[in-house]
Write a protein that holds these residues in place. Structure first.
Motif: not given
Lengths: 602, 602
Positions: B493-507
């Motif tokens: 199912k199409r997920p809700f968008t997430d207005p992210a500015a970076d890849i967060g904790v993965w960086q």
């Protein structure tokens, strides 16, 4: 006589043209609507000595209370609100601020008032792109006590003294633990490891807690959430006139690539060359040392005994001279790199001086510890270096300049007495101002932090070999607080305030030192004979274990740094609330505007 | 038929009371002045299959263009202005934005429109502290191409695909360098060191450049400077009702100390226990392996040859099962830790899963490399693990679920054909919506990033032993882009968008991996026979040199990280200009207000 409280002294070059002075004064006195600064300026009368060379272009600058309030709003000072939170000061709701009483007489600290006036003078210059001839100096009323450093000297200076005191208290538990190690000559695997782990945790925790502590201080002082104004280019910055891409104003531009080339192809090789030279000097010192030792061993007389001290003395003197010359070279090079911002200039200067001083101070100790592996000599050298450098330092930085200034003071009183009779020992304002012109200029907290940085190095780098270092540093710091305070009040002209929120690049420097300390302490423990006894057959096993432990400790240190938040929880909540409220207010305002608009349309 | 563009599908539980539904719909349709959300809602008609269990409470939700614009202003989307800079969108000066044409039809992306409506529904709930029964699902119009992921899926998803493609391109030079090492069997001190240093510089530089790249992307998307709204507590959060210290709203509170106790005394020991279990399983695997080898060596038949593969297969299956169970346990524990914010929940979950997966994937390789010191076996295991895990992964995550969904699709078409005739192969909207209810729910980019993280580990950790890994990962990533895109469009199912500015904790996770890679590569080089040949007499010397080189490389890596700015220069200038202009505008406004006030008084 004075009809206002003078807040700073403006000294123009004595050969400034009269027209220029008249124009400048009119600009400073003019109303704000006309683009002036609306300040109060009065010329200082001539002093008692009617020498030809005396500068008559000295002015006392002040401002009306109303002017100070509007200036504070412009700058955006944060002050305590009635509900205990910190808010940006505005004139319209000034009575809602906690400490605003009556006409707001003591609402702003002297340091803040001075900063407001300095800001007005600076923007006056920036607006017209005119160069104020001469320079501004603030040096009135040297404080008599340390009661409220921040009130008098501003946040930058207060943070230094705060850090000095915090650092001293933080060292106390370390000093307490170090004493039994020294007294009972505790050595051995377990005890060393306990000390090293304590050292690691201690260094990390105090540096993190300092961040929290300084954030609390900065919050209460209102510098934590104050938005920084755009930094104007520093006075020495030059380049081809162009338009600043941010402000759109005309100002000199200098290509970044050119600066980078200068840094990497001139400054960096120069620093490396200096380090190499310093290394050579150290090697010569060690050769001299061994030569003298062999002479003494062959035929031990009184003369040869005295001779034993000669290499150390020569080395210490040479290092001092090298540091002195290098400092000038570093300033010249950093100036030549042509940084646009004062902060960037400071960072590059700090980095250059730091690396060289670190090498000069600790290279010989590293050599003794890891190449010669002579722990007894290491302990001796450490103690000698620590004690002598501290005594010399306090003598050179405070007492010697004070003595000079005292002599000048006496001469001035003598001169004044020739003309008038003085009832009390205090000089009249005119003479006091003229006398203080001769005081040295305080070049910022740079040297003070550098000193603390090196002390921190002495304590942390070799802590498991010489735990007593902490005790010595604590004792030193207690006198340091007084000698620094003394120096600020009696030796230097009062510096301009610097509304700082943290200790800046020094936090990074101290953290780097604490990382290096983990490495050196692990290596020292690995080299100790008690630990070697655990691995009688295989040196390889010993080294591998040491390296493994070091890596685990470093990883632990980074995790610890990560886990402790930089800003304490209760301050975080307060900041978040402020942000939330301003967002809500903005929303409400927009909705109000929209409903008004719709009414107008209907 | 539809008279508006439906943007999301709201499915309420089929046993929801009619009064509740009527009330909710009225709230959603009501005008904003009355506290409603002013959205357009329409019930979805019944499908062809008239089964009893079919849920009739499915609603399509949309909004008028005007409503979307005002919603966007409320959220504070950043859009490109006429002068090329990014500014917060406002309705009053909407025509000053670059892409705003006519009535602003395609000004917002589908993802943004959806986010606006989701935001409206969320605030509707938050305002009245009411629970919307059921759950919201967005699943209309699965995209047919990868042209504009961000436009359709939002920034979070677009950043993942951006990272995947960036990572693939960044691996290419490494793959190119690795090929000759593999082809000509290059070994030796100099070549290894060159590769290790390249590996180090490469890892550091690509991770830093990614930060710059993602900052540029986020700036263009307007998520870099967008102020985050205050995070509401996550749905599962519970506690005693109290007042939030920041917003002053009534909401559940849960003491932080209690959470910390749960983390350190339950979750942490549990994770450590799982790691120990995983270690035991690994030891059993190695014992099985050696047992099978000895059987094969004694009497090599076809059966024993097949037997050789058995332990690896069992180990791989057991690891998969363990990962699966652990994932559930980690989710349960993190849920139980009762984090207030979704972001904090995510960080704790990522950390738990990451550590365990890292251990499971790489523990056996570490064991082979540093305890068994068998480089041939290491190379073999690495290649086997890398290839099999990738093939399995893509099969499990994309093709298998697709096959199930395709079967359902065919059955639905069959059903529809029984009743009406279908001209084209596309189902009518009602049937399409009902069909898509069966699609799996996409649980965020977590698993995708985890996969990339482990791939990065395979490439970087043992790069000097098996440089070909980079080639395999590049090949895998190329198919991964397509299988992920396929998965997003046809499986979930199409997920809700997430207005992210970076890849967060993965960086942070990738950076930690690159630090570990420096350590492992240095150790591997130190163990290689070619390097050992340089120190024929003393193993101690060899180790000391290796450790010294490792420390220098690590220091170099940190300096490099420090030197490369996180946000590219031109974006920094743009952000500074925006800040400067808003400050100037505020100043001007204040002066205007003051002059108006003085006029009124006069």
């Amino acid at each position: 006589m004075m009809t206002f409280t003078p807040l700073l002294v403006l000294e123009l070059a004595s050969d400034t043209k009269k027209e220029a002075i008249a124009w400048l004064l009119s600009r400073m006195r003019d109303q704000q609507q006309n683009g002036g600064a609306e300040l109060i300026v009065e010329q200082l009368g001539p002093g008692v000595s009617t020498q030809e060379k005396e500068n008559l272009n000295i002015f006392l600058v002040g401002a009306s209370r109303q002017r100070l309030l509007s200036g504070a709003e412009e700058i955006g000072f944060f002050k305590e609100f009635k509900d205990g939170s910190m808010r940006a000061f505005t004139c319209t709701n000034k009575y809602d601020f906690k400490d605003f009483k009556g006409d707001g007489d003591s609402f702003f600290s002297v340091a803040e008032c001075q900063y407001i006036i300095k800001h007005e003078l600076d923007t006056l210059r920036a607006k017209d792109e005119t160069h104020v001839p001469g320079y501004t100096q603030a040096k009135l009323y040297p404080g008599k006590s340390l009661n409220d450093i921040r009130h008098y000297y501003g946040e930058g200076q207060a943070l230094y003294f705060g850090f000095l005191q915090y650092f001293t208290f933080a060292l106390v538990p370390f000093a307490v633990i170090g004493v039994p190690y020294y007294m009972f000559d505790w050595e051995g695997y377990d005890k060393h490891v306990v000390l090293a782990v304590f050292n690691l945790v201690w260094c990390t925790v105090i540096l993190e807690l300092w961040k929290q502590f300084s954030a609390s201080l900065a919050y209460r002082w209102g510098t934590l959430s104050r938005k920084k104004a755009f930094e104007e280019p520093r006075p020495g910055f030059h380049g081809i006139l162009g338009f600043n891409p941010v402000t759109g104003r005309e100002e000199p531009l200098y290509p970044n690539t050119k600066r980078q080339l200068r840094i990497y192809f001139v400054s960096l090789p120069f620093v490396l060359l200096c380090l190499y030279l310093s290394f050579c000097v150290m090697m010569v010192y060690f050769q001299m040392e061994s030569l003298v030792l062999s002479i003494h061993d062959e035929d031990p007389t009184f003369c040869s005994g005295v001779l034993l001290f000669i290499p150390s003395i020569i080395y210490a003197v040479v290092i001092e001279i090298m540091n002195f010359i290098y400092r000038y070279a570093a300033e010249f090079l950093t100036e030549w790199e042509n940084h646009r911002l004062e902060s960037s200039y400071q960072n590059h200067l700090v980095l250059k001086v730091l690396v060289f001083n670190f090498f000069n101070c600790f290279a010989s100790l590293f050599f003794i510890a890891f190449i010669m592996q002579d722990m007894v000599l290491l302990r001796q050298s450490l103690a000698t270096l620590l004690i002598t450098s501290q005594i010399l330092n306090q003598f050179m930085e405070a007492f010697l300049p004070y003595w000079f200034q005292r002599r000048r003071n006496k001469m001035m009183i003598h001169k004044v007495r020739k003309i008038r009779t003085l009832e009390d020992k205090e000089l009249p304002l005119v003479e006091q101002v003229r006398l203080e012109t001769y005081m040295s200029t305080y070049l910022g907290t740079f040297d003070d932090y550098l000193e603390l940085f090196l002390l921190f190095g002495y304590v942390s780098l070799f802590s498991c070999v010489y735990p007593l270092a902490a005790v010595l540093v604590v004792l030193n710091n207690i006198t340091e607080v007084y000698s620094d305070a003394f120096k600020m009040c009696h030796v230097f002209k009062r510096p301009f305030t610097d509304p700082a929120a943290d200790i800046g690049v020094w936090q990074l420097a101290f953290e780097t030192m604490s990382v290096i300390a983990v490495v050196t302490n692990c290596a020292l423990i690995g080299m100790s004979p008690h630990v070697k006894a655990y691995f009688p057959d295989s040196e390889t096993q010993l080294i591998l274990w040491t390296v493994a432990v070091e890596h685990v400790l470093l990883a632990f240190k980074f995790i610890l740094t990560f886990l402790i938040p930089d800003v304490p929880k209760h301050i975080q909540i307060k900041l978040a609330r402020l942000e939330f409220e301003s967002q809500e207010a903005l929303k409400k305002k927009k909705m109000l505007e929209a409903s008004e608009l719709s009414k107008t349309i209907q």
